[in-house]
Motif scaffolding. Structure first.
Motif, PDB file in Angstrom:
ATOM      1  N   THR A  57     105.647  27.806  -6.220  1.00  0.00           N
ATOM      2  CA  THR A  57     106.900  27.818  -5.466  1.00  0.00           C
ATOM      3  C   THR A  57     107.394  29.250  -5.316  1.00  0.00           C
ATOM      4  OG1 THR A  57     107.498  25.630  -6.297  1.00  0.00           O
ATOM      5  CG2 THR A  57     109.286  26.984  -5.424  1.00  0.00           C
ATOM      6  N   ASN A  58     107.657  29.652  -4.063  1.00  0.00           N
ATOM      7  CA  ASN A  58     108.273  30.944  -3.755  1.00  0.00           C
ATOM      8  C   ASN A  58     107.539  32.117  -4.408  1.00  0.00           C
ATOM      9  OD1 ASN A  58     110.208  29.647  -2.196  1.00  0.00           O
ATOM     10  ND2 ASN A  58     111.623  29.417  -3.910  1.00  0.00           N
ATOM     11  N   SER A  59     106.327  32.337  -3.920  1.00  0.00           N
ATOM     12  CA  SER A  59     105.477  33.403  -4.448  1.00  0.00           C
ATOM     13  C   SER A  59     105.995  34.799  -4.107  1.00  0.00           C
ATOM     14  CB  SER A  59     104.060  33.254  -3.882  1.00  0.00           C
ATOM     15  OG  SER A  59     104.066  33.442  -2.469  1.00  0.00           O
ATOM     16  N   GLY A  60     106.821  34.905  -3.085  1.00  0.00           N
ATOM     17  CA  GLY A  60     107.290  36.215  -2.649  1.00  0.00           C
ATOM     18  C   GLY A  60     106.307  36.932  -1.746  1.00  0.00           C
ATOM     19  N   ILE A  61     105.195  36.254  -1.402  1.00  0.00           N
ATOM     20  CA  ILE A  61     104.185  36.828  -0.527  1.00  0.00           C
ATOM     21  C   ILE A  61     104.466  36.406   0.917  1.00  0.00           C
ATOM     22  CG2 ILE A  61     101.722  36.895   0.026  1.00  0.00           C
ATOM     23  CD1 ILE A  61     102.355  38.278  -2.583  1.00  0.00           C
ATOM     24  N   CYS A  62     104.430  37.348   1.826  1.00  0.00           N
ATOM     25  CA  CYS A  62     104.546  37.118   3.272  1.00  0.00           C
ATOM     26  C   CYS A  62     105.982  36.840   3.714  1.00  0.00           C
ATOM     27  CB  CYS A  62     103.617  35.996   3.735  1.00  0.00           C
ATOM     28  SG  CYS A  62     103.510  35.849   5.536  1.00  0.00           S
ATOM     29  N   GLU A  63     106.540  35.695   3.346  1.00  0.00           N
ATOM     30  CA  GLU A  63     107.897  35.355   3.757  1.00  0.00           C
ATOM     31  C   GLU A  63     108.895  35.839   2.720  1.00  0.00           C
ATOM     32  OE1 GLU A  63     110.610  35.045   5.434  1.00  0.00           O
ATOM     33  OE2 GLU A  63     109.820  33.375   6.638  1.00  0.00           O
ATOM     34  N   VAL A 117      97.891  36.740  11.894  1.00  0.00           N
ATOM     35  CA  VAL A 117      97.582  37.457  13.130  1.00  0.00           C
ATOM     36  C   VAL A 117      98.319  36.889  14.339  1.00  0.00           C
ATOM     37  CG1 VAL A 117      95.716  38.141  14.707  1.00  0.00           C
ATOM     38  CG2 VAL A 117      95.304  38.092  12.242  1.00  0.00           C
ATOM     39  N   GLU A 118      98.660  35.586  14.281  1.00  0.00           N
ATOM     40  CA  GLU A 118      99.164  34.941  15.490  1.00  0.00           C
ATOM     41  C   GLU A 118     100.621  34.516  15.419  1.00  0.00           C
ATOM     42  OE1 GLU A 118      95.982  32.465  17.502  1.00  0.00           O
ATOM     43  OE2 GLU A 118      95.203  32.551  15.454  1.00  0.00           O
ATOM     44  N   ASN A 119     100.996  33.683  14.450  1.00  0.00           N
ATOM     45  CA  ASN A 119     102.326  33.078  14.548  1.00  0.00           C
ATOM     46  C   ASN A 119     103.058  32.907  13.227  1.00  0.00           C
ATOM     47  OD1 ASN A 119     101.183  30.606  13.370  1.00  0.00           O
ATOM     48  ND2 ASN A 119     100.233  30.309  15.368  1.00  0.00           N
ATOM     49  N   GLY A 120     102.578  33.543  12.159  1.00  0.00           N
ATOM     50  CA  GLY A 120     103.155  33.323  10.839  1.00  0.00           C
ATOM     51  C   GLY A 120     104.332  34.226  10.508  1.00  0.00           C
ATOM     52  N   PRO A 121     104.911  34.047   9.316  1.00  0.00           N
ATOM     53  CA  PRO A 121     106.126  34.758   8.915  1.00  0.00           C
ATOM     54  C   PRO A 121     105.958  36.260   8.716  1.00  0.00           C
ATOM     55  CG  PRO A 121     105.820  32.780   7.608  1.00  0.00           C
ATOM     56  CD  PRO A 121     104.538  33.002   8.353  1.00  0.00           C
ATOM     57  N   CYS A 122     104.699  36.721   8.554  1.00  0.00           N
ATOM     58  CA  CYS A 122     104.488  38.155   8.369  1.00  0.00           C
ATOM     59  C   CYS A 122     103.264  38.589   9.152  1.00  0.00           C
ATOM     60  CB  CYS A 122     104.331  38.502   6.885  1.00  0.00           C
ATOM     61  SG  CYS A 122     102.866  37.775   6.107  1.00  0.00           S
ATOM     62  N   HIS A 123     103.183  39.889   9.426  1.00  0.00           N
ATOM     63  CA  HIS A 123     102.020  40.430  10.129  1.00  0.00           C
ATOM     64  C   HIS A 123     101.830  41.887   9.733  1.00  0.00           C
ATOM     65  CE1 HIS A 123     104.752  41.615  13.834  1.00  0.00           C
ATOM     66  NE2 HIS A 123     105.240  42.003  12.680  1.00  0.00           N
ATOM     67  N   PHE A 124     100.722  42.464  10.189  1.00  0.00           N
ATOM     68  CA  PHE A 124     100.378  43.842   9.842  1.00  0.00           C
ATOM     69  C   PHE A 124     100.661  44.738  11.048  1.00  0.00           C
ATOM     70  CE2 PHE A 124      98.002  41.155   7.014  1.00  0.00           C
ATOM     71  CZ  PHE A 124      98.064  41.814   5.790  1.00  0.00           C
ATOM     72  N   ASP A 126     100.590  48.644  12.763  1.00  0.00           N
ATOM     73  CA  ASP A 126     100.094  50.032  12.797  1.00  0.00           C
ATOM     74  C   ASP A 126      99.119  50.352  11.663  1.00  0.00           C
ATOM     75  OD1 ASP A 126     101.673  50.485  15.022  1.00  0.00           O
ATOM     76  OD2 ASP A 126     103.389  51.145  13.827  1.00  0.00           O
ATOM     77  N   GLY A 127      98.273  49.380  11.293  1.00  0.00           N
ATOM     78  CA  GLY A 127      97.250  49.630  10.288  1.00  0.00           C
ATOM     79  C   GLY A 127      97.753  49.684   8.865  1.00  0.00           C
ATOM     80  N   ASN A 128      99.033  49.391   8.641  1.00  0.00           N
ATOM     81  CA  ASN A 128      99.577  49.384   7.282  1.00  0.00           C
ATOM     82  C   ASN A 128      98.894  48.299   6.460  1.00  0.00           C
ATOM     83  OD1 ASN A 128     101.387  48.870   4.988  1.00  0.00           O
ATOM     84  ND2 ASN A 128     102.786  50.257   6.049  1.00  0.00           N
ATOM     85  N   PRO A 129      98.463  48.585   5.220  1.00  0.00           N
ATOM     86  CA  PRO A 129      97.721  47.587   4.422  1.00  0.00           C
ATOM     87  C   PRO A 129      98.578  46.451   3.882  1.00  0.00           C
ATOM     88  CG  PRO A 129      98.067  49.585   3.141  1.00  0.00           C
ATOM     89  CD  PRO A 129      98.547  49.892   4.525  1.00  0.00           C
ATOM     90  N   ASP A 130      99.895  46.570   4.000  1.00  0.00           N
ATOM     91  CA  ASP A 130     100.788  45.515   3.522  1.00  0.00           C
ATOM     92  C   ASP A 130     101.541  44.897   4.696  1.00  0.00           C
ATOM     93  OD1 ASP A 130     100.493  45.692   0.563  1.00  0.00           O
ATOM     94  OD2 ASP A 130     101.204  47.735   0.914  1.00  0.00           O
ATOM     95  N   PRO A 131     101.702  43.572   4.690  1.00  0.00           N
ATOM     96  CA  PRO A 131     102.377  42.913   5.806  1.00  0.00           C
ATOM     97  C   PRO A 131     103.886  43.098   5.758  1.00  0.00           C
ATOM     98  CG  PRO A 131     101.813  41.297   4.133  1.00  0.00           C
ATOM     99  CD  PRO A 131     101.243  42.606   3.669  1.00  0.00           C
ATOM    100  N   VAL A 132     104.505  42.956   6.914  1.00  0.00           N
ATOM    101  CA  VAL A 132     105.968  42.995   7.019  1.00  0.00           C
ATOM    102  C   VAL A 132     106.422  41.735   7.752  1.00  0.00           C
ATOM    103  CG1 VAL A 132     106.093  45.515   6.991  1.00  0.00           C
ATOM    104  CG2 VAL A 132     105.847  44.321   9.179  1.00  0.00           C
ATOM    105  N   ILE A 133     107.714  41.464   7.688  1.00  0.00           N
ATOM    106  CA  ILE A 133     108.278  40.282   8.329  1.00  0.00           C
ATOM    107  C   ILE A 133     107.982  40.283   9.831  1.00  0.00           C
ATOM    108  CG2 ILE A 133     110.496  39.328   9.094  1.00  0.00           C
ATOM    109  CD1 ILE A 133     109.809  38.249   6.481  1.00  0.00           C
ATOM    110  N   ASN A 134     107.560  39.134  10.330  1.00  0.00           N
ATOM    111  CA  ASN A 134     107.328  38.950  11.759  1.00  0.00           C
ATOM    112  C   ASN A 134     108.554  38.268  12.370  1.00  0.00           C
ATOM    113  OD1 ASN A 134     106.435  38.376  14.326  1.00  0.00           O
ATOM    114  ND2 ASN A 134     104.956  36.824  13.701  1.00  0.00           N
TER     115      ASN A 134
END
Length: 461
Positions: A57-63, A117-124, A126-134
């Motif tokens: 529950t609530n991993s803190g990853i992506c969203e 890559v398409e429709n999720g809560p986070c994306h990458f 400018d080549g940054n290795p960590d995702p940010v909020i989409n």
């Protein structure tokens, strides 16, 4: 009299003890916490399906939006399959938002592609290795459920070697029964939709039809204890749905797309002749006559050689990317930075994935199994027609720079769907698709069936 009373008393006591025994024998759902592979999971044992849902529950990853819940983990099916899922609440009104299930195609391609890559809560960016909020994530308006299926796709694992669309469908129904019982807050009076892409042209119609058929059995009292799934829509982008139609579209698109001509007119004529001689008869044998694994597997090979391979061999510059012809063959579509991220040990542990699991976006062995079973060459046009006719809203949409499941083939597929409004759909003029006054493509739709071509986009719209 005493003996009679004593007999009745003993009979009563026996009945009470026997009834209590029966009550204790009734299987019940269980919830508990379990530590496995160094990961602390919440566990929901589902008695009715004899399966187990283990999740973080609530991993803190992506969203990372405050107050938006997420769950990730596995459905264990008889120890032969551990199916990975990742759920994100809607950022707005999750208690009233609809539920959308997303899965990618392949077969054997992970839904993490869609997520990152398409429709999720986070994306990458400018080549940054960590995702940010989409900010454009679909969970802005819907509760989103991503599933790695079939079999060992993505983070899923086990010994359940699924090799056909029909076999994959049964497990999805089971998953939804367990999910809704584990999280009933996302069920009550809630619309449900299936969204998918590519080989989802096979998965989507079959899964949707099976859900509708199960609902019908529930209504008739022939399937007790299950929850009805309120399926309202099915949407597939760049679908591989009807091979009879779509193998020919490889040639049509190669000659006439708006970006660059891939083959010349003489080669097109040769290709059409080869399609009609070596592909069409055998794929008709697969889809309309026998449907055997041998015939359908042979049809896939023959048709690919007659059309797709021909385009690849005869194309004018030999550099086009199958998923986006604006790019070169060497370009990775989509960029694989998300794969590197998902193979980090700390990320896997956070979302409930065993540390020894390696993430592979698309697993070739699954695709091979489906090919050998003849699944790829089978048409799901009939199933799609039944879904539309049942009142489910259906959208087929396609990025117009994609070659492998191109918009021309998708339009022909849409025109081939058998439903009450088909003749009207065939006569319907294509109109411009605009958002905020800007033109983004073209579309047409009648009753429950719509088709959309999206300009300036590839396979992953």
């Amino acid at each position: 009299m005493y003996c009679q009373r004593n007999f009745l008393a003993r009979l009563f006591l026996c009945f009470v003890f026997y009834s209590n025994g029966l009550q204790h024998d009734i299987p019940r759902d269980k919830r508990y916490v379990e530590n496995k592979n160094g990961i602390t999971n919440n566990v929901f044992e589902h008695a009715r399906t004899d399966t187990k849902l283990s999740f973080i529950t609530n991993s803190g990853i992506c969203e990372t939006t405050p107050g938006v819940n997420q769950y990730s983990g596995y459905l264990t099916v008889n120890e032969t399959l551990n199916m990975f899922f990742w759920f994100f609440e809607s950022r707005n009104s999750p208690t009233t938002s609809p539920l959308v299930m997303w899965f990618n195609g392949g077969p054997g391609c992970s839904s993490m592609i869609g997520l990152f890559v398409e429709n999720g809560p986070c994306h990458f960016v400018d080549g940054n290795p960590d995702p940010v909020i989409n900010p454009f994530s679909w969970n802005t308006v819907a509760n989103m459920l991503y599933i790695d299926q079939p079999g060992e796709t993505g983070f899923s694992y086990g010994s359940n070697t699924i090799s056909s669309t029909q076999n994959a469908s049964t497990i999805l129904w089971t998953f939804m029964q367990v999910f809704y019982d584990a999280f009933p807050q996302y069920y009550l009076n809630r619309n449900f939709s299936l969204f998918t892409e590519s080989y989802g042209g096979h998965f989507g119609p079959q899964f949707a039809l099976d859900f509708l058929n199960k609902n019908d059995l529930i209504d008739k009292g022939l399937l007790t204890g299950s929850r009805k799934i309120n399926l309202v829509s099915l949407a597939i982008n760049n679908a591989w749905l009807d091979p009879v139609t779509q193998y020919k579209s490889y040639l049509d698109f190669a000659l006439n797309n708006t970006y660059r001509q891939l083959i010349n007119q003489p080669d097109y004529v040769k290709g059409i002749a080869k399609y009609e001689k070596d592909c069409y008869p055998i794929i008709q044998e697969c889809t309309s006559t026998t449907g055997s694994a041998e015939d359908c597997a042979g049809a896939s090979g023959n048709c690919y050689e007659a059309t797709a391979w021909l385009v690849e061999e005869m194309n004018l510059d030999k550099t086009f990317n199958q998923y986006d012809i604006r790019l070169s063959a060497e370009d990775t579509v989509p960029p694989n930075i998300y794969e590197e991220y998902l193979n980090r040990k700390e990320v896997k542990q956070a979302i409930g994935v065993p540390g020894e699991m390696g993430f592979v976006a698309c697993l070739g062995s699954i695709n091979d199994r489906f090919l050998e079973e003849g699944d790829q060459a089978r048409s799901f046009l009939g199933e799609l027609g039944e879904v539309v006719q049942a009142g489910v809203r259906v959208l087929l949409w396609a990025g117009d720079a994609d070659w492998i499941c191109n918009w021309m083939g998708n339009l022909k597929v849409a025109e081939g769907v058998e439903f009450e409004g088909r003749e009207m759909f065939l006569r319907e003029e294509v109109g411009l698709f605009t958002v905020g006054g800007k033109v983004y493509g073209e579309f047409k739709g009648v009753d429950g069936l719509s088709w959309l071509r999206v300009y300036d986009s590839g396979h992953m719209v």
